[in-house]
Design an enzyme around this catalytic site. Structure first.
Site, mmCIF file in Angstrom:
data_model
loop_
_atom_site.group_PDB
_atom_site.id
_atom_site.type_symbol
_atom_site.label_atom_id
_atom_site.label_comp_id
_atom_site.label_asym_id
_atom_site.label_seq_id
_atom_site.Cartn_x
_atom_site.Cartn_y
_atom_site.Cartn_z
ATOM 1 N N LYS A 56 0.802 -1.219 0.000
ATOM 2 C CA LYS A 56 0.000 0.000 0.000
ATOM 3 C C LYS A 56 0.842 1.279 0.000
ATOM 4 C CE LYS A 56 -4.410 -1.359 0.499
ATOM 5 N NZ LYS A 56 -5.519 -0.915 -0.366
ATOM 6 N N SER A 306 1.437 -9.683 -0.487
ATOM 7 C CA SER A 306 1.087 -8.260 -0.424
ATOM 8 C C SER A 306 1.478 -7.565 0.875
ATOM 9 C CB SER A 306 -0.416 -8.083 -0.663
ATOM 10 O OG SER A 306 -1.159 -8.848 0.270
#
Length: 327
Positions: A56, A306
């Site tokens: 992110k 991720s």
């Protein structure tokens, strides 16, 4: 963001330069034990190696680089389950902006601590991400602060930089497995795949206990779904993002649903095979590939790890083979 609104290669490369002003590219490694386990060539893209331990940050860096060209707001507000909030907090600190982050009650203790350590003020509100998100929007309006969205073309362009690194570094990838939270990551992968004109299939992965995107994909219509996952907070989405759905409907080959038990097994496998820590969403891609092992023989695939931001206690329970939540 319709399919035509995806960032093009020039926009992704511009975003990547803004990302690299604050962090280096992350590695992608082919791990022999994972290859052995799945019966194919397996590359892992290590987004757990960013300065906030998750992909992110790339979106936040790209977004704030653009925001810096506007009149500085009094502060920024956003909502998160953790990784987006760390991204906003770090990027805001780089630009000298105050940041307030809204998290739902019961959020990850360690992600909360990390956001505070980056200088953000935390506000607890709501029982899930959607309620936190709605409150953040109201509060930003009341205070006159800038609301950093959870999904935006600039965020997609920023996170697409990891896909650009992966797809340029590893040729002839048959399949990339990508976890879906709100959708910026998988939209970024589709954007790069299309920009580079590759035949690689993109497979989305959702929690079987947070089925909103899977149901919406199957019905070709936006569907909400309850969230009951206890392990994959990064995929705990109740309400899909319409712009992300448009991209997923057009550019994603299929969506695989994985249970918390399958995710726990994948977290263990990643630790055993690579000695990397994966949070629930970070291990979801491997869980999906394990589910689809029979169709992968002899192929070259990639898994998006991720993020690695899992609290110590649940991770210890997972590694010990115990249920994450009793009952």
């Amino acid at each position: 963001m319709g399919p035509s609104m995806l960032p093009d290669l020039d926009q992704i490369e511009t975003a990547a330069r803004n990302v690299y002003a604050a962090m280096p590219p992350t590695p992608q490694y082919c791990w022999p034990l994972l290859c052995q386990r799945l019966g194919c060539e397996v590359w892992v893209k290590h987004e757990n190696h960013t300065p906030v331990g998750a992909f992110k940050l790339r979106g936040g860096l790209a977004y704030f680089a653009s925001l810096a060209h506007q009149e500085a707001p009094p502060g920024v507000l956003s909502a998160t389950r953790g990784n987006h909030g760390q991204s906003v907090a770090l990027a805001a600190r780089r630009h000298g902006l105050a940041a307030r982050i809204v998290v739902p009650f019961g959020n990850s203790v360690e992600k909360n601590a990390a956001m505070r350590a980056l200088g953000a003020e935390l506000i607890e509100h709501g029982d899930d991400f959607q309620q936190a998100r709605e409150y953040a929007a109201r509060l930003a309006g009341e205070l006159g602060w800038h609301l950093v969205p959870s999904f935006h073309p600039l965020l997609v362009a920023g996170v697409a930089s990891y896909a650009l690194e992966l797809l340029r570094a590893v040729g002839d990838l048959a399949t990339v497995y990508v976890p879906i939270g709100l959708g910026s990551g998988i939209c970024g992968v589709v954007a790069v795949r299309d920009a580079l004109r590759l035949p690689t299939e993109v497979v989305g992965v959702v929690s079987a206990h947070a089925r909103a995107y899977a149901a919406s994909f199957a019905d070709r219509e936006l569907r909400e779904a309850p969230v009951t996952t206890v392990l994959a907070d990064g995929m705990a989405c109740r309400t899909p993002q319409p712009e992300a759905l448009e991209v997923i409907w057009r550019g994603v080959d299929r969506i695989v649903e994985v249970t918390d038990d399958e995710i726990a097994a994948a977290m263990c496998s990643l630790f055993t095979a690579t000695h990397n820590v994966a949070e629930g969403a970070g291990a979801a891609a491997l869980a999906a590939a394990m589910q689809e092992k029979s169709r992968l023989s002899g192929r070259r695939i990639a898994l998006i790890l991720s993020g690695g931001n899992v609290d110590r206690e649940p991770f210890a329970r997972v590694l010990g083979g115990r249920r994450v939540v009793d009952g």
